[in-house]
Write a protein that holds these residues in place. Structure first.
Motif, mmCIF file in Angstrom:
data_model
loop_
_atom_site.group_PDB
_atom_site.id
_atom_site.type_symbol
_atom_site.label_atom_id
_atom_site.label_comp_id
_atom_site.label_asym_id
_atom_site.label_seq_id
_atom_site.Cartn_x
_atom_site.Cartn_y
_atom_site.Cartn_z
ATOM 1 N N LEU A 47 37.115 55.744 -15.262
ATOM 2 C CA LEU A 47 37.955 57.401 -15.325
ATOM 3 C C LEU A 47 39.109 57.829 -14.607
ATOM 4 C CD1 LEU A 47 34.198 59.409 -16.355
ATOM 5 C CD2 LEU A 47 36.053 58.320 -17.528
ATOM 6 N N MET A 48 39.487 57.888 -13.554
ATOM 7 C CA MET A 48 40.048 57.894 -12.306
ATOM 8 C C MET A 48 41.392 57.135 -13.204
ATOM 9 S SD MET A 48 40.818 57.610 -8.986
ATOM 10 C CE MET A 48 40.725 56.061 -8.569
ATOM 11 N N VAL A 49 41.539 55.874 -12.880
ATOM 12 C CA VAL A 49 42.349 54.833 -13.393
ATOM 13 C C VAL A 49 42.681 55.250 -15.237
ATOM 14 C CG1 VAL A 49 43.513 52.727 -14.245
ATOM 15 C CG2 VAL A 49 41.985 53.078 -11.826
ATOM 16 N N ALA A 50 41.897 55.691 -15.768
ATOM 17 C CA ALA A 50 42.236 56.092 -16.947
ATOM 18 C C ALA A 50 43.027 57.432 -16.906
ATOM 19 C CB ALA A 50 40.922 56.330 -18.122
ATOM 20 N N ALA A 51 42.487 58.093 -16.878
ATOM 21 C CA ALA A 51 43.387 60.167 -16.427
ATOM 22 C C ALA A 51 44.971 59.501 -15.897
ATOM 23 C CB ALA A 51 42.169 60.685 -15.720
ATOM 24 N N LEU A 52 44.862 59.094 -14.447
ATOM 25 C CA LEU A 52 45.955 58.594 -14.407
ATOM 26 C C LEU A 52 47.178 57.928 -15.197
ATOM 27 C CD1 LEU A 52 47.804 58.893 -11.582
ATOM 28 C CD2 LEU A 52 47.123 56.450 -11.027
ATOM 29 N N THR A 56 50.225 60.028 -17.239
ATOM 30 C CA THR A 56 51.422 58.779 -16.801
ATOM 31 C C THR A 56 52.356 59.134 -18.428
ATOM 32 O OG1 THR A 56 51.143 58.388 -14.928
ATOM 33 C CG2 THR A 56 53.054 57.577 -16.323
ATOM 34 N N HIS A 57 51.692 58.656 -19.312
ATOM 35 C CA HIS A 57 51.707 58.442 -20.692
ATOM 36 C C HIS A 57 52.342 59.206 -21.536
ATOM 37 C CE1 HIS A 57 51.170 57.208 -24.716
ATOM 38 N NE2 HIS A 57 52.320 56.982 -24.952
ATOM 39 N N PHE A 58 51.836 60.769 -21.271
ATOM 40 C CA PHE A 58 51.885 61.940 -21.369
ATOM 41 C C PHE A 58 53.091 62.469 -21.096
ATOM 42 C CE2 PHE A 58 47.337 63.653 -22.718
ATOM 43 C CZ PHE A 58 47.300 63.002 -23.645
ATOM 44 N N TRP A 59 53.562 62.621 -19.832
ATOM 45 C CA TRP A 59 55.082 62.521 -20.048
ATOM 46 C C TRP A 59 56.177 62.197 -20.121
ATOM 47 C CZ3 TRP A 59 58.894 60.442 -16.925
ATOM 48 C CH2 TRP A 59 60.064 61.125 -16.095
ATOM 49 N N LEU A 60 55.932 60.500 -20.186
ATOM 50 C CA LEU A 60 56.684 59.234 -21.047
ATOM 51 C C LEU A 60 56.869 59.717 -22.059
ATOM 52 C CD1 LEU A 60 55.146 56.482 -19.292
ATOM 53 C CD2 LEU A 60 57.805 57.323 -19.339
ATOM 54 N N LEU A 75 59.754 50.149 -22.296
ATOM 55 C CA LEU A 75 59.195 49.500 -21.356
ATOM 56 C C LEU A 75 58.749 50.436 -20.599
ATOM 57 C CD1 LEU A 75 63.262 48.998 -21.006
ATOM 58 C CD2 LEU A 75 61.313 47.297 -21.795
ATOM 59 N N ALA A 76 58.388 51.501 -20.402
ATOM 60 C CA ALA A 76 58.079 52.648 -18.687
ATOM 61 C C ALA A 76 56.357 52.231 -19.323
ATOM 62 C CB ALA A 76 58.404 54.346 -19.137
ATOM 63 N N THR A 77 56.123 52.095 -21.284
ATOM 64 C CA THR A 77 54.400 52.088 -21.017
ATOM 65 C C THR A 77 54.357 51.046 -21.121
ATOM 66 O OG1 THR A 77 55.782 53.718 -23.131
ATOM 67 C CG2 THR A 77 53.219 52.578 -23.997
ATOM 68 N N VAL A 78 55.236 49.990 -21.401
ATOM 69 C CA VAL A 78 54.616 48.891 -21.608
ATOM 70 C C VAL A 78 53.493 48.660 -19.196
ATOM 71 C CG1 VAL A 78 54.823 46.096 -21.112
ATOM 72 C CG2 VAL A 78 55.199 47.849 -23.035
ATOM 73 N N ALA A 79 55.395 48.611 -18.777
ATOM 74 C CA ALA A 79 55.011 49.220 -17.180
ATOM 75 C C ALA A 79 53.575 49.708 -16.964
ATOM 76 C CB ALA A 79 55.809 49.488 -17.072
ATOM 77 N N THR A 80 53.887 50.916 -17.173
ATOM 78 C CA THR A 80 52.544 52.059 -16.958
ATOM 79 C C THR A 80 50.937 51.357 -17.415
ATOM 80 O OG1 THR A 80 53.711 54.021 -17.601
ATOM 81 C CG2 THR A 80 50.941 54.004 -17.748
ATOM 82 N N LEU A 81 50.671 50.654 -18.514
ATOM 83 C CA LEU A 81 49.999 49.555 -19.243
ATOM 84 C C LEU A 81 49.395 48.466 -17.951
ATOM 85 C CD1 LEU A 81 49.893 49.592 -23.101
ATOM 86 C CD2 LEU A 81 48.655 51.696 -21.982
ATOM 87 N N ILE A 120 42.056 49.795 -20.816
ATOM 88 C CA ILE A 120 43.656 51.051 -20.236
ATOM 89 C C ILE A 120 44.521 51.375 -21.844
ATOM 90 C CG2 ILE A 120 45.506 51.481 -19.000
ATOM 91 C CD1 ILE A 120 42.977 51.839 -17.753
ATOM 92 N N LEU A 121 44.623 49.987 -22.412
ATOM 93 C CA LEU A 121 45.720 50.569 -23.580
ATOM 94 C C LEU A 121 44.718 51.084 -24.481
ATOM 95 C CD1 LEU A 121 47.765 49.818 -25.335
ATOM 96 C CD2 LEU A 121 47.112 48.202 -26.516
ATOM 97 N N LEU A 122 43.589 50.931 -24.960
ATOM 98 C CA LEU A 122 42.599 51.781 -25.490
ATOM 99 C C LEU A 122 42.263 52.853 -25.294
ATOM 100 C CD1 LEU A 122 39.716 51.766 -27.946
ATOM 101 C CD2 LEU A 122 38.445 51.215 -26.143
ATOM 102 N N ALA A 123 42.366 53.662 -24.079
ATOM 103 C CA ALA A 123 41.981 54.624 -23.330
ATOM 104 C C ALA A 123 44.229 55.698 -23.678
ATOM 105 C CB ALA A 123 41.819 54.760 -22.209
ATOM 106 N N VAL A 124 44.748 55.490 -23.328
ATOM 107 C CA VAL A 124 45.753 55.460 -23.893
ATOM 108 C C VAL A 124 46.122 55.951 -25.207
ATOM 109 C CG1 VAL A 124 48.879 55.344 -23.821
ATOM 110 C CG2 VAL A 124 47.003 54.372 -21.360
ATOM 111 N N SER A 125 45.668 54.604 -26.069
ATOM 112 C CA SER A 125 45.501 55.322 -27.762
ATOM 113 C C SER A 125 45.507 56.277 -27.992
ATOM 114 C CB SER A 125 45.208 53.662 -28.432
ATOM 115 O OG SER A 125 46.097 52.587 -28.287
ATOM 116 N N LEU A 126 43.855 56.048 -28.086
ATOM 117 C CA LEU A 126 42.680 57.773 -28.244
ATOM 118 C C LEU A 126 43.199 59.015 -27.541
ATOM 119 C CD1 LEU A 126 39.208 55.703 -27.567
ATOM 120 C CD2 LEU A 126 40.049 56.029 -29.885
ATOM 121 N N SER A 127 43.607 59.230 -26.385
ATOM 122 C CA SER A 127 44.448 59.701 -25.429
ATOM 123 C C SER A 127 45.664 60.550 -27.141
ATOM 124 C CB SER A 127 44.865 60.273 -23.971
ATOM 125 O OG SER A 127 45.001 59.052 -24.198
#
Length: 339
Positions: A47-52, A56-60, A75-81, A120-127
């Motif tokens: 959860l900690m890593v997913a939230a981070l 970060t993706h919301f900021w992007l 590019l930034a999204t791929v780097a974040t994942l 991480i991709l699943l968490a970012v996609s759902l959010s």
């Protein structure tokens, strides 16, 4: 709304969302009591890593994609994942908190890293989906509010146009009366005062009753008749079995005004017919007037355009029907409303 209030609401909203996620994960963990402690540790790290990575993706999204800097955003999204997956892998291999493979069923580093990136991709996609679904819902309600405000503003302008149009026509009529029958001016001014009082009162209301509107029309016709010559016949009837039914104010006046505006000629017989009838669910106004010989209509003013606009606002679609027919000698208008 201040920035602190906005941030406060966002913190509460996100806090509730994370509490729901934690509660759901806790229910899953406690189904396996033998691995509950290990599950809590791994879930906390996940959860900690997913939230981070999510924030970060919301900021992007806000600072890159929504500003149309698509390449940099990708590019930034791929780097974040990849960074999020690496961080999970770090906890799994170095800190020995089995986040990716809690039961140790595989030791392939490539598999573990790919699985971590997938999580991480699943968490970012759902959010991200949740973010834009919420934005769509909020935008929908905001558009409804803006549309309601726009309609209210348009109706206020239309009512103002009706008032001005009525006053302009009535003053012209009083001018003609002052020349033809000045002794009737005091009575006409009193009637005008009553009509204007009704105009002011009704303009503050969204609806009046059919009965009060019919009474207003009768008073207006009475005022007009003061200036007419003997060669003009006026018929006015009102059959209203349900006078308390609601009706948009000042909606019938333009058609009645047109009768007196277009029917009066210096010679020959002039005829004006105004019939108002009501049923259980509808109201019909039928007007007709003769057209004097050699009559040349003035350019169209605000009367009919304003009427059509107000009908579209108050009785949209099939709730109204306005039919106008004109020949060389007679002009008729038929307005039907579904109340």
């Amino acid at each position: 709304m201040t920035l602190s209030t906005l941030l406060g609401r966002r913190v509460i909203r996100h806090g509730i969302a994370w509490l729901l996620v934690v509660a759901n994960i806790s229910l899953i963990i406690w189904r396996d009591p033998a691995h509950a402690e290990e599950g809590l540790r791994s879930s906390a790290v996940l959860l900690m890593v997913a939230a981070l990575t999510i924030y970060t993706h919301f900021w992007l999204l806000t600072h890159l994609m929504e500003r149309r800097r698509y390449a940099l955003y990708a590019l930034a999204t791929v780097a974040t994942l990849l960074a999020g997956g690496a961080l999970l892998n770090l906890f799994d291999e170095v800190v020995q908190i089995k986040v990716i493979d809690p039961h140790g069923q595989t030791s392939s580093t490539a598999y573990l890293y790919g699985h971590a990136v997938g999580n991480i991709l699943l968490a970012v996609s759902l959010s991200t989906v949740a973010r834009y679904v919420r934005r769509g819902i909020v935008s929908h309600f905001q558009m409804q509010q803006l549309r309601a405000l726009q309609l209210e503003t348009e109706l206020s302008l239309l009512k103002a146009q009706v008032n001005q149009h009525f006053l302009f026509n009535t003053l012209n009529n009083l001018y003609g009366l002052s020349l033809a029958a000045p002794d009737q001016m005091p009575e006409a001014l009193l009637q005008l005062a009553g009509l204007m009082r009704y105009q002011l009162d009704s303009s503050r209301q969204s609806t009046v009753t059919v009965g009060t509107e019919a009474e207003y029309l009768a008073n207006y016709i009475g005022l007009e008749k003061l200036r007419l010559r003997d060669n003009t016949t006026v018929e006015f009837t009102a059959d209203l079995p349900h006078p308390d039914q609601p009706l948009a104010p000042l909606l019938l006046l333009p058609l009645v005004e047109n009768c007196f505006k277009h029917a009066i000629g210096p010679g020959g017989e002039n005829t004006i017919r105004i019939h108002l009838t009501q049923t259980d669910t509808g109201l019909t106004l039928h007007t007709g007037n003769s057209i004097p010989p050699h009559f040349r209509p003035a350019p169209s003013g605000l009367g009919l355009p304003t009427l059509r606009a107000r009908l579209a606002q108050f009785y949209p679609g099939t709730r109204h029907r306005l039919a106008i027919e004109a020949s060389e000698t007679f002009y008729t208008a038929n307005l039907q409303l579904v109340l």
